[in-house]
Design an enzyme around this catalytic site. Structure first.
Site, PDB file in Angstrom:
ATOM      1  CG  PHE A  27     -16.588  13.955 -26.554  1.00  0.00           C
ATOM      2  CD1 PHE A  27     -16.153  14.762 -25.699  1.00  0.00           C
ATOM      3  CD2 PHE A  27     -15.510  12.609 -26.731  1.00  0.00           C
ATOM      4  CE1 PHE A  27     -14.845  15.013 -25.348  1.00  0.00           C
ATOM      5  CE2 PHE A  27     -14.972  13.359 -25.736  1.00  0.00           C
ATOM      6  CZ  PHE A  27     -14.400  14.014 -24.785  1.00  0.00           C
TER       7      PHE A  27
ATOM      8  CG  ASP B  73      -1.150  18.039 -22.517  1.00  0.00           C
ATOM      9  OD1 ASP B  73      -0.743  16.271 -22.031  1.00  0.00           O
ATOM     10  OD2 ASP B  73      -2.112  17.785 -22.953  1.00  0.00           O
TER      11      ASP B  73
ATOM     12  CE  LYS C 205      -4.238  10.156 -24.300  1.00  0.00           C
ATOM     13  NZ  LYS C 205      -4.699   9.722 -23.524  1.00  0.00           N
TER      14      LYS C 205
ATOM     15  CG  PHE D 190      -7.238  17.207 -25.266  1.00  0.00           C
ATOM     16  CD1 PHE D 190      -7.520  16.155 -25.754  1.00  0.00           C
ATOM     17  CD2 PHE D 190      -7.634  16.660 -24.036  1.00  0.00           C
ATOM     18  CE1 PHE D 190      -7.999  15.336 -25.838  1.00  0.00           C
ATOM     19  CE2 PHE D 190      -7.728  15.432 -24.189  1.00  0.00           C
ATOM     20  CZ  PHE D 190      -8.100  14.591 -25.603  1.00  0.00           C
ATOM     21  CB  THR D 191     -12.091  16.336 -24.718  1.00  0.00           C
ATOM     22  OG1 THR D 191     -11.792  15.401 -24.208  1.00  0.00           O
ATOM     23  CG2 THR D 191     -12.699  16.921 -25.879  1.00  0.00           C
TER      24      THR D 191
ATOM     25  CE1 TYR E  16      -4.198   2.271  -0.117  1.00  0.00           C
ATOM     26  CE2 TYR E  16      -2.620   3.074   1.746  1.00  0.00           C
ATOM     27  CZ  TYR E  16      -4.314   3.260   0.867  1.00  0.00           C
ATOM     28  OH  TYR E  16      -5.013   4.382   0.838  1.00  0.00           O
TER      29      TYR E  16
HETATM   30  O1  PLI Z   1      -7.571   9.701 -20.680  1.00  0.00           O
HETATM   31  P1  PLI Z   1      -6.156  10.504 -19.733  1.00  0.00           P
HETATM   32  O2  PLI Z   1      -6.894  11.247 -18.597  1.00  0.00           O
HETATM   33  O3  PLI Z   1      -4.854   9.745 -19.987  1.00  0.00           O
HETATM   34  O4  PLI Z   1      -5.539  11.593 -20.905  1.00  0.00           O
HETATM   35  C1  PLI Z   1      -6.073  13.005 -21.088  1.00  0.00           C
HETATM   36  C2  PLI Z   1      -5.003  13.935 -21.816  1.00  0.00           C
HETATM   37  C3  PLI Z   1      -5.440  15.103 -21.715  1.00  0.00           C
HETATM   38  N1  PLI Z   1      -4.061  15.394 -22.970  1.00  0.00           N
HETATM   39  C4  PLI Z   1      -4.097  14.848 -24.062  1.00  0.00           C
HETATM   40  C5  PLI Z   1      -3.184  15.717 -25.316  1.00  0.00           C
HETATM   41  C6  PLI Z   1      -4.407  13.905 -24.409  1.00  0.00           C
HETATM   42  O5  PLI Z   1      -4.741  13.391 -26.219  1.00  0.00           O
HETATM   43  C7  PLI Z   1      -5.215  13.748 -23.428  1.00  0.00           C
HETATM   44  C8  PLI Z   1      -6.143  12.195 -24.037  1.00  0.00           C
HETATM   45  N2  PLI Z   1      -7.106  11.544 -24.476  1.00  0.00           N
HETATM   46  C9  PLI Z   1      -7.567  11.047 -25.555  1.00  0.00           C
HETATM   47  C10 PLI Z   1      -8.657  10.432 -24.690  1.00  0.00           C
HETATM   48  C11 PLI Z   1      -7.270  10.596 -26.901  1.00  0.00           C
HETATM   49  O6  PLI Z   1      -8.227   9.992 -27.433  1.00  0.00           O
HETATM   50  O7  PLI Z   1      -6.650  11.387 -27.902  1.00  0.00           O
END
Ligand code: PLI
Length: 461
Positions: A451, A217, A260, A126-127, A74
């Site tokens: 979306f 970011d 990513k 970004f969203t 933990y």
């Molecule tokens: O999906 P998260 O919570 O691990 O990350 C959010 C996120 C932050 N910044 C950027 C540039 C992104 O592209 C992003 C997440 N992107 C997704 C889910 C995508 O499909 O592009």
């Protein structure tokens, strides 16, 4: 295919997952049941899944071996130490706050660094990032260079910040009313476009003069580093690692979606230079994520991320990654299909305005195009246009982004060039009968991040 221009996959495939295409009648039924929203399609009905590059990566044998070394204590997991070492080595930031994924880091950063009413300038929204900024009283201001909003403008660093816009905002609002600059490397919604080191440095110099912080970011930072090596004068002989270190030397910290460029399926972090801010962030991570030594991740996930981050900086990996995406873009361009140019790091974006000139933006052309592509071929893509942009929280009007796109997002180390050929064929076929793509209207519209779960129906004009 030119093997010099498009190098073969730098890996051997050791484990496979079988996929199959469901027939046309079934695809029509599936998309109708999904409310014409590709997010709502069951994965088993998808043939080639280009919805996102987020968490859809194939891990290496080393990463899987690392999973077995998960220390699930933990507190004080050794895998946290490994991740901390990777982040310190690659980013150069001393402090690490692990989170369950990127938006967890965005939540914490927004809470510690934004005072209600402050502006948060960024190179396109970004969203989830904008959601957390606004939820904490911030006001997002887009200061990306103007050409980023033009799908056809073919420029090497289309993600750069417009310094005059930033300077104007500082003069107009006062430095004390700017929370920080949010600099995304690369810019997802502009088409995965990179930012030049020259621009990062200039942003740092300008913000230093005014005492404003800069947070990156870093979600696709390795892809950004590859573009710098390829395109920016003086960097051809630098390693990806050297470029990354210079990039982050211009930042006070970074949010990261590990899903990513860390080549894993889950995880994220906030990395910081400043101890005081780190202590504040650590106080919040225990509320929202978990102990500061795991932050919502299992020990094994942190180990896989520590290894993946290092693998991502290997030249052969990142070169193939970016060029595989470019290969798909070139096939479409040669066939006259309108795409966002130049092709970015993680995806090819179809320009739905030129693809579906018969549809108004409020008839959701990109949403409908993504649904039509699924019917055509079983290929799943994602709308990145008016639906993703959501509504202005004050006026209730749709945000109407200039870019109305469908994103064909390539997962890392998952598909081959042959898959890209198949996707290109499907898009080209659809382009030949594009007039059949129908307008859509909402039947269910969620209030936040609509979306993901919205539902639509087609109608006749
Ligand atoms: O999906 P998260 O919570 O691990 O990350 C959010 C996120 C932050 N910044 C950027 C540039 C992104 O592209 C992003 C997440 N992107 C997704 C889910 C995508 O499909 O592009």
């Amino acid at each position: 295919m030119d093997y010099k221009k498009y190098p073969a996959e730098p890996y051997r495939i050791k484990v496979v997952e079988t996929v199959q295409m469901v027939d046309l009648a079934e695809r029509e039924r599936v998309i109708q049941e999904a409310g014409y929203n590709t997010f709502l399609i069951p994965s088993e009905d998808v043939y080639i899944d280009l919805l996102t590059d987020s968490g859809t990566n194939a891990m290496s044998d080393s990463q899987w071996a690392g999973m077995m070394r998960g220390d699930e204590a933990y507190a004080g997991s050794r895998n946290f130490k490994h991740l901390e070492e990777s982040v310190q080595e690659i980013f150069g930031f001393p402090y690490l706050v692990p989170t369950h994924q990127g938006r967890g880091a965005e939540n914490i950063l927004s809470r510690v660094a934004i005072k209600p009413g402050q502006y948060v300038p960024g190179n396109m929204y970004f969203t989830t990032t904008r959601y957390h900024q606004e939820a904490n009283g911030g006001i997002f201001v887009d200061i990306i260079r103007e050409e980023a909003h033009d799908a056809a403008a073919d420029l090497p660093f289309k993600g750069d910040i417009d310094l005059a816009k930033l300077e104007g905002l500082i003069e107009d609002k006062g430095a004390e009313n700017i929370a920080y600059v949010c600099l995304a490397v690369t810019v997802n919604l502009a088409g995965g476009q990179p930012v030049s080191l020259g621009n990062m440095k200039a942003v740092r110099e300008l913000t230093n003069r005014h005492g404003i912080k800069v947070f990156f970011d870093a979600t696709r930072c390795v892809e950004n580093a590859y573009f710098i090596k390829e395109r920016e004068e003086g960097y051809q002989d630098k390693s990806i690692g050297e470029i990354l270190l210079e990039m982050f030397s211009y930042a006070d910290g970074a949010t990261m979606s590990g899903k990513k460029d860390c080549i894993v399926n889950i995880g994220g972090f906030l990395a910081l230079r400043d101890e005081e801010l780190f202590l504040k962030a650590k106080e919040l991570v225990v509320v929202f994520e978990g102990m500061p030594s795991y932050g919502g991740m299992a020990g094994r996930d942190m180990e896989a991320m520590a290894i993946g981050l290092r693998e991502a900086t290997q030249f052969e990996y990142i070169q193939h990654r970016v060029l595989q995406v470019r290969y798909l873009g070139e096939l479409l361009k040669e066939a006259g299909v309108p795409i966002v140019e130049p092709v970015g790091g993680h995806a090819v974006f179809l320009d739905a305005r030129r693809f579906c000139p018969h549809l108004e933006q409020e008839e959701f052309p990109a949403q409908s195009l993504a649904a039509a592509l699924f019917i055509e071929s079983g290929v799943r893509s994602m709308e990145r246009g008016i639906v993703s942009a959501g509504r202005n929280q004050d006026t209730g009007e749709h945000h109407k982004p200039k870019l109305e796109t469908v994103r064909l997002t390539i997962p890392r180390r998952v598909y081959t060039y042959k898959h890209m050929d198949l996707v290109a064929d499907a898009v080209i076929k659809l382009y030949k009968h594009k007039e059949d793509i129908r307008p859509l209207r909402f039947v269910y519209e969620p209030k936040q991040l609509r979306f993901f779960t919205a539902r639509f129906e087609p109608f006749d004009k």
